[in-house]
Design a protein around this motif. Structure first.
Motif, PDB file in Angstrom:
ATOM      1  N   LEU A 211      -5.307  21.560  -2.297  1.00  0.00           N
ATOM      2  CA  LEU A 211      -3.966  21.222  -1.645  1.00  0.00           C
ATOM      3  C   LEU A 211      -3.828  20.704  -0.477  1.00  0.00           C
ATOM      4  O   LEU A 211      -4.483  21.958   0.460  1.00  0.00           O
ATOM      5  N   PRO A 212      -3.035  20.737   0.328  1.00  0.00           N
ATOM      6  CA  PRO A 212      -2.904  20.629   1.416  1.00  0.00           C
ATOM      7  C   PRO A 212      -1.884  22.092   1.881  1.00  0.00           C
ATOM      8  O   PRO A 212      -2.752  22.245   3.274  1.00  0.00           O
ATOM      9  N   TYR A 213      -1.283  22.838   1.366  1.00  0.00           N
ATOM     10  CA  TYR A 213      -1.231  23.712   2.303  1.00  0.00           C
ATOM     11  C   TYR A 213      -2.141  24.615   1.835  1.00  0.00           C
ATOM     12  O   TYR A 213      -2.493  25.788   2.611  1.00  0.00           O
ATOM     13  N   GLU A 214      -3.578  24.765   0.883  1.00  0.00           N
ATOM     14  CA  GLU A 214      -4.215  25.518   1.129  1.00  0.00           C
ATOM     15  C   GLU A 214      -5.094  25.080   2.515  1.00  0.00           C
ATOM     16  O   GLU A 214      -5.551  25.985   2.980  1.00  0.00           O
ATOM     17  N   ARG A 215      -5.740  24.240   2.341  1.00  0.00           N
ATOM     18  CA  ARG A 215      -6.345  24.230   3.732  1.00  0.00           C
ATOM     19  C   ARG A 215      -5.623  24.311   4.634  1.00  0.00           C
ATOM     20  O   ARG A 215      -6.964  24.844   5.719  1.00  0.00           O
ATOM     21  N   THR A 216      -4.148  24.159   5.338  1.00  0.00           N
ATOM     22  CA  THR A 216      -3.791  24.523   6.079  1.00  0.00           C
ATOM     23  C   THR A 216      -3.944  25.455   6.390  1.00  0.00           C
ATOM     24  O   THR A 216      -3.868  26.738   7.102  1.00  0.00           O
TER      25      THR A 216
ATOM     26  N   GLN B  93      -4.356  10.446   1.658  1.00  0.00           N
ATOM     27  CA  GLN B  93      -3.898  11.919   1.385  1.00  0.00           C
ATOM     28  C   GLN B  93      -3.158  13.158   2.541  1.00  0.00           C
ATOM     29  O   GLN B  93      -4.625  12.605   3.410  1.00  0.00           O
ATOM     30  N   ALA B  94      -2.161  13.446   2.099  1.00  0.00           N
ATOM     31  CA  ALA B  94      -2.179  14.225   3.184  1.00  0.00           C
ATOM     32  C   ALA B  94      -3.700  15.211   4.244  1.00  0.00           C
ATOM     33  O   ALA B  94      -4.046  16.188   2.917  1.00  0.00           O
ATOM     34  N   VAL B  95      -3.548  15.671   4.612  1.00  0.00           N
ATOM     35  CA  VAL B  95      -4.991  16.684   5.045  1.00  0.00           C
ATOM     36  C   VAL B  95      -4.253  17.952   5.575  1.00  0.00           C
ATOM     37  O   VAL B  95      -5.171  19.326   4.360  1.00  0.00           O
ATOM     38  N   PHE B  96      -3.187  18.016   6.404  1.00  0.00           N
ATOM     39  CA  PHE B  96      -2.139  19.304   6.256  1.00  0.00           C
ATOM     40  C   PHE B  96      -1.074  19.509   5.434  1.00  0.00           C
ATOM     41  O   PHE B  96      -0.313  18.726   5.161  1.00  0.00           O
ATOM     42  N   SER B  97      -0.914  20.688   5.843  1.00  0.00           N
ATOM     43  CA  SER B  97       0.853  20.774   5.267  1.00  0.00           C
ATOM     44  C   SER B  97       1.505  21.461   6.498  1.00  0.00           C
ATOM     45  O   SER B  97       1.015  22.464   7.206  1.00  0.00           O
ATOM     46  N   SER B  98       3.082  21.342   6.906  1.00  0.00           N
ATOM     47  CA  SER B  98       3.908  21.813   6.894  1.00  0.00           C
ATOM     48  C   SER B  98       3.675  24.001   7.289  1.00  0.00           C
ATOM     49  O   SER B  98       4.518  24.141   8.042  1.00  0.00           O
TER      50      SER B  98
ATOM     51  N   MET C 146       2.273  27.129   4.777  1.00  0.00           N
ATOM     52  CA  MET C 146       0.719  27.986   4.573  1.00  0.00           C
ATOM     53  C   MET C 146       0.675  27.887   2.774  1.00  0.00           C
ATOM     54  O   MET C 146       0.077  28.453   2.697  1.00  0.00           O
ATOM     55  N   GLU C 147       2.016  28.254   2.654  1.00  0.00           N
ATOM     56  CA  GLU C 147       2.383  28.696   0.741  1.00  0.00           C
ATOM     57  C   GLU C 147       2.677  27.015   0.609  1.00  0.00           C
ATOM     58  O   GLU C 147       3.617  26.959   1.055  1.00  0.00           O
ATOM     59  N   ARG C 148       2.685  27.851  -0.845  1.00  0.00           N
ATOM     60  CA  ARG C 148       3.863  26.899  -1.693  1.00  0.00           C
ATOM     61  C   ARG C 148       4.318  26.429  -1.363  1.00  0.00           C
ATOM     62  O   ARG C 148       5.688  26.648  -1.225  1.00  0.00           O
TER      63      ARG C 148
END
Length: 74
Positions: free
Chosen positions: A3-8, A65-70, A72-74
């Motif tokens: 998921l993006p937050y995991e990748r971030t 699909q998003a690569v990153f998230s704003s 770092m946690e869900r």
């Protein structure tokens, strides 16, 4: 599936790890040099989180699909 937050989180923590490696005098100089070289152009936490914000705010269809998230946690 990552998921993006995991990748971030992974990218941000990898920078921290490389920083520690680059400063660990117990390691061979060649390892520390390689870590420093990798860090030279590695994105900061701020840059990664900003990329996530940009992706989250982009109109639908720009990225499949998003690569990153704003975050770092869900």
């Amino acid at each position: 599936m990552t998921l993006p937050y995991e990748r971030t989180r992974s990218v941000v923590l990898t920078k921290d790890f490389l920083t520690r490696l680059s400063q660990d005098t117990a390691l061979p100089e060649s390892i520390r040099d390689e870590a420093r070289q990798l860090l030279r152009h590695y994105p900061s936490k701020h840059e990664v989180l900003q990329a996530g914000r940009n992706e989250e705010q982009s109109p639908g269809g720009v990225l499949s699909q998003a690569v990153f998230s704003s975050k770092m946690e869900r």
